[in-house]
Motif scaffolding. Structure first.
Motif, mmCIF file in Angstrom:
data_model
loop_
_atom_site.group_PDB
_atom_site.id
_atom_site.type_symbol
_atom_site.label_atom_id
_atom_site.label_comp_id
_atom_site.label_asym_id
_atom_site.label_seq_id
_atom_site.Cartn_x
_atom_site.Cartn_y
_atom_site.Cartn_z
ATOM 1 N N TYR A 24 0.708 4.368 -8.876
ATOM 2 C CA TYR A 24 -0.071 5.067 -7.839
ATOM 3 C C TYR A 24 -0.405 6.484 -8.330
ATOM 4 O O TYR A 24 -1.569 6.907 -8.304
ATOM 5 C CB TYR A 24 0.748 5.110 -6.543
ATOM 6 C CG TYR A 24 0.269 6.114 -5.523
ATOM 7 C CD1 TYR A 24 -0.859 5.862 -4.746
ATOM 8 C CD2 TYR A 24 0.958 7.322 -5.335
ATOM 9 C CE1 TYR A 24 -1.283 6.796 -3.802
ATOM 10 C CE2 TYR A 24 0.545 8.242 -4.403
ATOM 11 C CZ TYR A 24 -0.577 7.983 -3.635
ATOM 12 O OH TYR A 24 -1.011 8.906 -2.708
ATOM 13 N N GLU A 48 -7.486 4.455 -4.634
ATOM 14 C CA GLU A 48 -6.390 4.514 -3.662
ATOM 15 C C GLU A 48 -6.406 5.830 -2.879
ATOM 16 O O GLU A 48 -6.298 6.893 -3.465
ATOM 17 C CB GLU A 48 -5.100 4.402 -4.469
ATOM 18 C CG GLU A 48 -3.863 4.045 -3.698
ATOM 19 C CD GLU A 48 -4.017 2.777 -2.891
ATOM 20 O OE1 GLU A 48 -3.921 2.921 -1.672
ATOM 21 O OE2 GLU A 48 -4.234 1.690 -3.456
ATOM 22 N N PHE A 62 -0.484 -1.949 -3.557
ATOM 23 C CA PHE A 62 -1.528 -1.273 -4.337
ATOM 24 C C PHE A 62 -2.288 -2.299 -5.185
ATOM 25 O O PHE A 62 -1.688 -3.009 -5.994
ATOM 26 C CB PHE A 62 -0.918 -0.218 -5.272
ATOM 27 C CG PHE A 62 -0.248 0.926 -4.556
ATOM 28 C CD1 PHE A 62 -0.787 1.467 -3.384
ATOM 29 C CD2 PHE A 62 0.924 1.485 -5.053
ATOM 30 C CE1 PHE A 62 -0.176 2.525 -2.727
ATOM 31 C CE2 PHE A 62 1.551 2.546 -4.404
ATOM 32 C CZ PHE A 62 0.994 3.061 -3.230
ATOM 33 N N TRP A 104 5.202 3.342 -7.470
ATOM 34 C CA TRP A 104 4.742 4.722 -7.239
ATOM 35 C C TRP A 104 4.227 5.352 -8.521
ATOM 36 O O TRP A 104 3.311 6.173 -8.495
ATOM 37 C CB TRP A 104 5.882 5.576 -6.662
ATOM 38 C CG TRP A 104 6.189 5.277 -5.230
ATOM 39 C CD1 TRP A 104 7.344 4.751 -4.726
ATOM 40 C CD2 TRP A 104 5.324 5.484 -4.096
ATOM 41 N NE1 TRP A 104 7.246 4.619 -3.354
ATOM 42 C CE2 TRP A 104 6.024 5.062 -2.946
ATOM 43 C CE3 TRP A 104 4.025 5.978 -3.942
ATOM 44 C CZ2 TRP A 104 5.478 5.120 -1.663
ATOM 45 C CZ3 TRP A 104 3.475 6.034 -2.673
ATOM 46 C CH2 TRP A 104 4.194 5.614 -1.547
ATOM 47 N N ALA A 142 -1.358 7.530 -0.024
ATOM 48 C CA ALA A 142 -0.590 6.399 0.515
ATOM 49 C C ALA A 142 0.609 6.880 1.306
ATOM 50 O O ALA A 142 1.309 7.800 0.882
ATOM 51 C CB ALA A 142 -0.125 5.519 -0.637
ATOM 52 N N SER A 144 5.908 1.764 -0.600
ATOM 53 C CA SER A 144 4.575 2.165 -0.138
ATOM 54 C C SER A 144 4.249 1.346 1.112
ATOM 55 O O SER A 144 4.675 0.196 1.236
ATOM 56 C CB SER A 144 3.536 1.930 -1.235
ATOM 57 O OG SER A 144 3.562 0.585 -1.672
ATOM 58 N N GLN A 145 3.477 1.976 2.012
ATOM 59 C CA GLN A 145 3.189 1.293 3.277
ATOM 60 C C GLN A 145 2.364 0.032 3.067
ATOM 61 O O GLN A 145 2.456 -0.908 3.826
ATOM 62 C CB GLN A 145 2.415 2.239 4.197
ATOM 63 C CG GLN A 145 3.188 2.611 5.427
ATOM 64 C CD GLN A 145 2.572 3.800 6.134
ATOM 65 O OE1 GLN A 145 1.372 4.088 5.978
ATOM 66 N NE2 GLN A 145 3.380 4.490 6.893
ATOM 67 N N HIS A 146 1.530 0.056 2.045
ATOM 68 C CA HIS A 146 0.787 -1.167 1.734
ATOM 69 C C HIS A 146 0.836 -1.409 0.231
ATOM 70 O O HIS A 146 1.218 -0.530 -0.539
ATOM 71 C CB HIS A 146 -0.665 -1.060 2.228
ATOM 72 C CG HIS A 146 -1.417 0.068 1.593
ATOM 73 N ND1 HIS A 146 -1.539 1.304 2.174
ATOM 74 C CD2 HIS A 146 -2.045 0.152 0.401
ATOM 75 C CE1 HIS A 146 -2.223 2.091 1.379
ATOM 76 N NE2 HIS A 146 -2.547 1.433 0.292
#
Ligand code: HEM
Length: 454
Positions: free
Chosen positions: A260, A409, A427, A257, A412, A423-425
């Motif tokens: 991200y 990105e 990175f 994260w 997310a 995270s759902q997917h």
């Protein structure tokens, strides 16, 4: 069929908090459901979840009572804890009472600051390896899978800290932790044989003379304060598996994260770099130096605030208690969510915005201490906090000093099917060599910067 929860309204001895009539259903996303009801009912509400009476609590003063001042009345319990106990046995996370107390005393010294400091070079070496591979990707203009790469690096650090010289023989067996983020039945059956591997190492170590300085060595050398006894036969295996699981996914999730957020906020990456340019730097930053990197630490705090890896702590009341005016009957389950507390509009301005400046001392005055609780609080707080903080700061300093990560990105989503806020997917990001930083960018703006959106 009656879809309404059997909601208690009034009990002898006190008021009960408000809450939704409809019980939580297995097909609901628990994270979204809890968040929705927080918006509706506020910082303490009753709900029927997994068939139990649950208070979902999101105010620092209630957290203070449950985790600190009356912590002995609240045993660790709940669905996730049950799953952990099934998978790992009664290690530090899943145990309560006398077993927990004696184990915590024996394990604590392995996570004291001085013990953690002994891992400094190993952590730096693992990050240097990752940095070099991202530097090579930058030169080739290739994107990297940040989620997988940080997960593999953190797994390596966790396993090396625990197993020391046995790392090469255990590492291949544990690779599944970094490769498979689903925490389902398939994962459980792949995970179970790891107990046997650890058991063999423990048996070998017990017949060796001389204690090793790694965490396993310290666990085997530890003696119970009350009776002078070592841990019972299978206990070190349970504790080691618990530490691997507790230490790996949490820290990896935080780093994921963090990149991200940084990739969406190049101005923060620039200010970080300017701080690195302004302050002295060694090949391996010394522990004494870390506290001087104040902006770096603000970035870490802001990531922990927005994405606390362990988003839910669960307890069960042993005897009746009160939270403010509300009665907590014995047997009530308690959910405390660092995520809800740390994004509560009652505690934070623009709570969903990424703004490391909110952690400057002058912007933090008057904030309750438990407005931030990513590592929990009280006697059952995270035993690995100092370890995790060292790991996170080394990683950020060693990588962001030389590279910026760029991604297109989009916003997310989170995935909370396991224990952690993932995270759902994955990175994917493009590492770029950093140009010389601009020193003046290190100066904080006169007014706190307008927060940027997450
Ligand atoms: C960013 C990283 C981490 C975060 C956010 C985190 C968060 C937490 C939280 C919130 C708790 C308290 C749970 C509760 O009260 O129900 C906890 C407990 C625990 N953590 Fe961590 N943790 C992290 C890293 C680690 C590491 C690196 C280790 C060890 C290698 C570790 C081992 C444990 C253990 C064993 C417990 C249970 C302690 C007890 O009940 O006595 N954690 N962690």
């Amino acid at each position: 069929m009656n879809n309404l929860a059997s909601k208690p309204t009034i009990a002898a001895g006190g008021r009960l908090p408000p809450g939704p009539d409809r019980p939580y259903r297995a097909e609901d996303d628990l994270f979204a459901w809890i968040n929705d009801n927080f918006r509706r009912y506020g910082d303490i509400y009753w709900a029927s979840i997994f068939g139990g009476d649950v208070y979902v609590v999101s105010a620092p003063n209630y957290a203070e009572r449950i985790l600190r001042s009356n912590w002995q009345n609240y045993a660790r319990a709940g669905q996730v804890v049950k799953r952990i106990a099934l998978l790992l046995g009664n290690g530090l996370i899943a145990s309560n009472g006398q077993l927990w107390k004696s184990q915590r005393q024996m394990i604590q010294p392995a996570f004291a600051k001085v013990a953690v400091a002994s891992f400094q070079e190993m952590i730096a070496a693992a990050n240097a390896e990752l940095r070099d591979s991202w530097l090579a990707a930058a030169r080739r203009q290739q994107r990297v899978n940040v989620t997988r790469d940080v997960s593999a690096m953190v797994l390596q650090v966790t396993l090396r800290a625990i197993f020391g010289r046995d790392y090469p023989s255990v590492a291949p067996h544990f690779a599944i932790l970094a490769e498979d983020t689903a925490r389902d039945i398939g994962f459980a059956s792949a995970f179970r044989p790891l107990g046997k591997i650890v058991h063999e190492i423990v048996a070998r170590r017990r017949s060796d003379s001389g204690a090793a300085g790694d965490i396993l060595g310290r666990l085997l050398a530890a003696r119970d304060r009350a009776h002078g006894q070592p841990m019972a036969a299978a206990q070190p295996v349970r504790e080691v598996l618990t530490l691997v699981v507790a230490g790996h996914e949490t820290t990896a999730s935080l780093l994921n994260w963090m990149w991200y957020l940084l990739s969406r906020h190049p101005e923060v990456q620039r200010r970080l770099c300017a701080e690195f340019a302004r302050l002295p730097w060694d090949e391996i930053p010394s522990l004494a130096m870390l506290a001087n990197y104040t902006y770096t630490q603000q970035v870490i705090a802001e990531t922990l605030r927005l994405y606390p890896p362990l988003w839910l702590m669960t307890r069960k009341a042993i005897k009746d208690d009160y939270l403010g005016e509300f009665l907590v009957p014995a047997g009530t389950e308690i959910y405390i969510s660092p995520y809800l507390i740390q994004r509560s509009p009652a505690l934070w301005d623009e709570p969903d915005e990424f703004n490391p400046d909110r952690f400057r001392p002058q912007n933090s005055a008057g904030r309750p201490e438990l407005a931030m609780c990513p590592f929990g609080a009280g006697p059952r707080n995270c035993i690995g906090e100092a370890f995790a903080r060292l790991e996170i700061q080394y990683h950020l300093m060693m990588i962001a000093r030389e590279l910026r990560l760029v991604s297109g990105e989009p916003e997310a989503g989170v995935s909370t099917t396991g224990m952690n806020l993932l995270s759902q997917h994955e990175f994917f990001m493009q590492p770029q060599l950093r140009a010389a930083p601009m020193a003046q960018a290190a100066q904080p703006a006169q007014k706190p910067n307008r927060p940027a959106s997450v």
